[in-house]
Structure formats: C-alpha cells, structure tokens
Design a protein around this motif. Structure first.
Motif, mmCIF file in Angstrom:
data_model
loop_
_atom_site.group_PDB
_atom_site.id
_atom_site.type_symbol
_atom_site.label_atom_id
_atom_site.label_comp_id
_atom_site.label_asym_id
_atom_site.label_seq_id
_atom_site.Cartn_x
_atom_site.Cartn_y
_atom_site.Cartn_z
ATOM 1 N N ARG A 176 4.521 0.894 -5.628
ATOM 2 C CA ARG A 176 5.871 0.480 -5.239
ATOM 3 C C ARG A 176 6.119 0.615 -3.752
ATOM 4 N NH1 ARG A 176 9.310 3.241 -9.936
ATOM 5 N NH2 ARG A 176 8.014 2.573 -11.668
ATOM 6 N N GLU A 177 5.458 1.584 -3.122
ATOM 7 C CA GLU A 177 5.796 1.881 -1.735
ATOM 8 C C GLU A 177 4.695 1.394 -0.794
ATOM 9 O OE1 GLU A 177 8.645 4.167 0.718
ATOM 10 O OE2 GLU A 177 8.671 3.522 -1.349
ATOM 11 N N LYS A 178 3.459 1.386 -1.277
ATOM 12 C CA LYS A 178 2.321 1.081 -0.409
ATOM 13 C C LYS A 178 1.690 -0.275 -0.716
ATOM 14 C CE LYS A 178 2.956 5.288 1.070
ATOM 15 N NZ LYS A 178 3.715 5.520 2.325
ATOM 16 N N ASN A 179 2.322 -1.032 -1.588
ATOM 17 C CA ASN A 179 1.891 -2.400 -1.882
ATOM 18 C C ASN A 179 0.499 -2.510 -2.474
ATOM 19 O OD1 ASN A 179 4.190 -3.698 -1.263
ATOM 20 N ND2 ASN A 179 3.545 -4.382 0.769
ATOM 21 N N ALA A 180 0.041 -1.507 -3.190
ATOM 22 C CA ALA A 180 -1.253 -1.656 -3.868
ATOM 23 C C ALA A 180 -1.121 -2.774 -4.902
ATOM 24 C CB ALA A 180 -1.650 -0.355 -4.546
ATOM 25 N N PRO A 181 -2.120 -3.669 -4.982
ATOM 26 C CA PRO A 181 -2.041 -4.749 -5.969
ATOM 27 C C PRO A 181 -2.293 -4.235 -7.382
ATOM 28 C CG PRO A 181 -4.125 -4.861 -4.796
ATOM 29 C CD PRO A 181 -3.340 -3.728 -4.176
ATOM 30 N N ALA A 182 -2.081 -5.109 -8.346
ATOM 31 C CA ALA A 182 -2.345 -4.761 -9.746
ATOM 32 C C ALA A 182 -3.850 -4.650 -9.973
ATOM 33 C CB ALA A 182 -1.739 -5.822 -10.659
ATOM 34 N N THR A 183 -4.207 -4.073 -11.102
ATOM 35 C CA THR A 183 -5.608 -4.008 -11.506
ATOM 36 C C THR A 183 -6.201 -5.416 -11.469
ATOM 37 O OG1 THR A 183 -5.117 -2.144 -12.919
ATOM 38 C CG2 THR A 183 -7.159 -3.328 -13.380
ATOM 39 N N GLY A 184 -7.393 -5.522 -10.894
ATOM 40 C CA GLY A 184 -7.988 -6.844 -10.734
ATOM 41 C C GLY A 184 -7.719 -7.424 -9.357
ATOM 42 N N GLY A 185 -6.895 -6.731 -8.562
ATOM 43 C CA GLY A 185 -6.554 -7.216 -7.221
ATOM 44 C C GLY A 185 -7.746 -7.153 -6.277
ATOM 45 N N ILE A 186 -7.566 -7.793 -5.118
ATOM 46 C CA ILE A 186 -8.710 -7.950 -4.223
ATOM 47 C C ILE A 186 -8.928 -6.712 -3.347
ATOM 48 C CG2 ILE A 186 -8.349 -10.439 -4.198
ATOM 49 C CD1 ILE A 186 -7.335 -10.238 -1.383
#
Ligand SMILES: [Zn+2]
Length: 442
Positions: A176-186
């Motif tokens: 939510r705060e650090k913009n990590a993508p969802a599982t499967g993200g690049i």
C-alpha cells in the motif's frame, strides 16, 4: 531490547541496523511525499466505498491471492520452516510475492527477531517504523506501524516484535505504501519497492535493492525481467514443501482492500502487470467488435487483453476509446463496453464479469478491489445504474452492457487524474498480457 549502536562505530562489518539507519535519514526527506501519498490513498479508499474503516484499523489478514513461486532449495535451507510458512501466508493474503517479502526479512533481520527499538525508532523482524518523532518516523503523525499493524496470527495481540504480526504488516506496507506489485509482478517494480522500503536503492553501506532482489531470485522469484539466479542448482524448487496452510481465523473481508484478487477473480485469467509503452491508440480487430459497430480504437496496451477476453468469453465490444463517461477510462482508451457475441446470450457477459471479480453483492459500487480484480479498476454490470443485462439495466440510456475499466495512472485517485475532454495516454496501465505483440492480433 537491543542496544542502539552509534553509526560510526559500525565500521565495515555488515549491520542490518546500519543499513536501516539510511532509511531513517531518508524518512525525513520523504515524509512530505508520504503525507501526499497517504492523502491520495485515503481518497482512493473513500471512492472505493467506505473501506477506510478497515484501512485504519488493525485489519485481519484474510483474503487469498496466488500462492506464488514454489520455494527453492535455497529458501528451504536459509529460512526457518515456521518463518517460511509466515512469509508464504502473508504473501498469499496480501497478494505480494512471498520470495520478495522473505528477502526483505533476510535483509532487515536475517529471519531473526530484532526485538525492540533499534535506536532509531524501527523495531522487530521487519524493522518497521513504530516510534513517533524518531529517525524512522519523524514528526508526530502516525507511524507505519500505527497505520498498517496487522494481527498476522490472530491472537488478538498486536506486537511489532511478533514475526507473524511484523511480516503481515510489512507485506501491507510494501503493497500500500511502497507500491510493490501483486504476485506475478515484474522484477523492476519489485526492485523499486525495495528501494522505497529502504529509502534508497543502495548506499555506501549496502547495495540494498540488488541484495534483496538477488536473494529473492535465489528463493524462487521469477517475475518478468529477472536475471538468472546466482546459483542455479539451489534455486530449483525444493521437493516436499508443504502447501501453504490457511491463516487461523476467518476472513474479515478487510484483507480484500489490499488489492489481492478475491477468490474467483481475474487471477484465474492471469497475473496483472504494469506496462508503460506504447502510449498510443491502436485499432481493435473487427472480429471482436459487435455487429453493426464501426472501427474502434483502444489504448494499444489493452488491445491484447480485449482480444483475449472477447475470444475466451464469446463476447463483443461496442465502445472503447470514446469521449463519454468523462471521469472514467473511456477517454483514455482503457475501458470497454461489452455485449454478447452473435452466438451467445447475456450469460456469456456475466461469465466475463464474474471472471474479472464482479459479484452481484458489490455491484452497486463495482469498484476494485472488492468488485473488480487487478488489472481491472471497475466493472459496471447488473446492479450498477445504467449498466447490466436487459432485465437489470435501469435506466438504460446506453443500452444493456458490461463496462470494464483497466486501472491506469490517470484513474480516479491516481496522480494523473484530471478532467478529460479529449484523449490522452496515461503513463501506465495495468494489464493481463503485454500488448506489444501485434502479430498476435489477427
Ligand atoms: Zn463504458
């Protein structure tokens, strides 16, 4: 309680506390940015339909995203079994790649406890900022722990030193705060999230992001753009790894706002990924356009998704890029209106709606994350005014249809959002499948 270590005494030795200290310095610089991000987040949640209560409270960690990669031999060798289970549970609950989460845990505290304030206001296994007016959390406002603390093991206690609570909280902070993508993200986006967690990608003390990502790959991370593992043999999946056990307790529903696809959502269609190019419009193949409708264009980045969805569900498009519904994604070319194909009925459209996360129970909002799963931001169907099948579409000026919006950098709550009276291309669009493969299109 650990003893604070003066920075200059740490010398050349590897010290996770020293590495964290840089974060603390950067926190001073980044605080104003964080305030803006938080304000935007609150706004987005408000738009999402009264979910703020969940966001502000210690939400239960329910919800189910994809399981993520199978743990490698390295992961099984390096990570205590109980800790590995927590990383994988939190990864699935918050829809973040568990290998990345585990690698952050290794970087911060070597999968240990690191209990107590580190001297700069961060604490516990994930070194989460928890003391106000400290280097880790300057100012008197809420800390990351205040904002995102999560009872990961459902023991009704919130403890930054408890590995379960710390790991679930860190997963939430990263998403939510650090913009990590969802599982499967690049790979590149996870790397950026590591930089944000540390406050810098690296410094004289630690090449933080590189170390986190190299270890994640060694643990099993295989997002697009990943380099080869450092050690190919031990990066292979371990045998006899148990499946992820469910988290204790029921699902409060609050977990859904973290952005993981609800069960039965778009995750069945593939993982969402963020694409930046090309920022232009492209024609839809006539085979996916509804009978009687002329040539139409979408943002080139969603064309492959549109073709895939229409073929898979036997449905057709009646509008894409269009100067209507001015606050939505049609002017951007990142929304479609859908009707049955020549040989199907409205049940084919409802199947598509359900596949992207729509449910009748949330139809009045239609918003992600409850009623649309990434990469979709909004699904308007039966129960949403002016949308739905012929028996539900009330009022129905535009005719019965399903509306689907992709999430973009110009969508509501995003920083490029502005009134649109003509087409402009957002910087990014989240999609199911990358679109720069024109040869696939017909
Ligand atoms: Zn529409």
């Amino acid at each position: 309680m650990t003893t604070p270590v003066p920075l200059l005494l740490l010398g050349a030795g590897r010290s996770r506390r020293r590495r964290r200290s840089r974060w603390c310095v950067w926190a001073l610089v980044l605080l104003p940015v964080g305030v803006v991000v938080l304000a935007m987040l609150s706004f987005a949640l408000a738009l999402g339909g009264g979910l703020e209560q969940c966001a502000a409270s210690p939400a239960a960690p329910g919800g189910r995203g994809p399981a993520g990669p199978s743990p490698s031999r390295s992961a099984v060798a390096d990570i205590p079994a109980s800790r590995l289970r927590l990383y994988r549970q939190a990864g699935r609950a918050l829809n973040i790649d568990w290998t990345f989460l585990a690698s952050i845990g290794a970087q911060e505290c070597d999968h240990g406890s690191c209990a107590g304030d580190n001297g700069f206001g961060c604490a516990g296994p994930m070194q989460i900022a928890m003391r106000r007016r400290s280097s880790c959390s300057p100012g008197g406002g809420p800390t990351l722990w205040d904002l995102y603390k999560t009872d990961g093991n459902r023991d009704d206690r919130l403890d930054v030193n408890d590995p379960a609570d710390a790991i679930f909280t860190a997963a939430k902070v990263l998403r939510r705060e650090k913009n990590a993508p969802a599982t499967g993200g690049i790979y590149a986006e996870y790397r950026e999230a590591a930089c944000r967690y540390y406050g810098a990608c690296g410094d004289a003390v630690a090449n933080y992001a590189e170390q986190v990502m190299r270890r994640a790959v060694q643990y099993g991370f295989r997002g697009e753009g990943s380099p080869d593992p450092t050690d190919g043999a031990t990066a292979r999946p371990a045998s006899n790894v148990p499946p992820i056990p469910p988290t204790s307790g029921g699902n409060s529903g609050c977990g859904e706002q973290s952005g993981q696809p609800p069960a039965g959502g778009a995750r069945k269609l593939g993982a969402a990924r963020r694409v930046y190019q090309p920022r232009s419009l492209a024609p839809l193949p006539s085979s996916v356009v509804a009978t009687g409708f002329g040539a139409m264009q979408c943002d080139a980045r969603i064309v492959a998704d549109v073709v895939f969805l229409m073929r898979r569900f036997g449905t057709r498009v009646t509008a894409c890029q269009s100067i209507h519904s001015l606050s939505g994604e049609h002017p951007l070319g990142a929304a479609i209106d859908v009707v049955p194909g020549p040989s199907g009925g409205w049940q084919t459209v409802e199947r598509l709606a359900r596949a992207v996360g729509w449910k009748r129970a949330c139809a009045a909002s239609g918003m992600a994350p409850v009623c649309a799963s990434p990469p979709f931001r909004f699904a308007g169907y039966s129960g949403y005014p002016g949308h739905g099948d012929p028996t539900s579409c009330i009022p129905c000026g535009g005719g019965p249809h399903l509306h689907l919006s992709w999430a973009t950098s110009a969508s509501q709550g995003q920083k490029e959002n502005r009134p649109r009276t003509g087409h402009f291309a957002p910087s990014w669009i989240d999609v199911l499948r990358p679109s720069n493969q024109p040869k696939d299109l017909e």
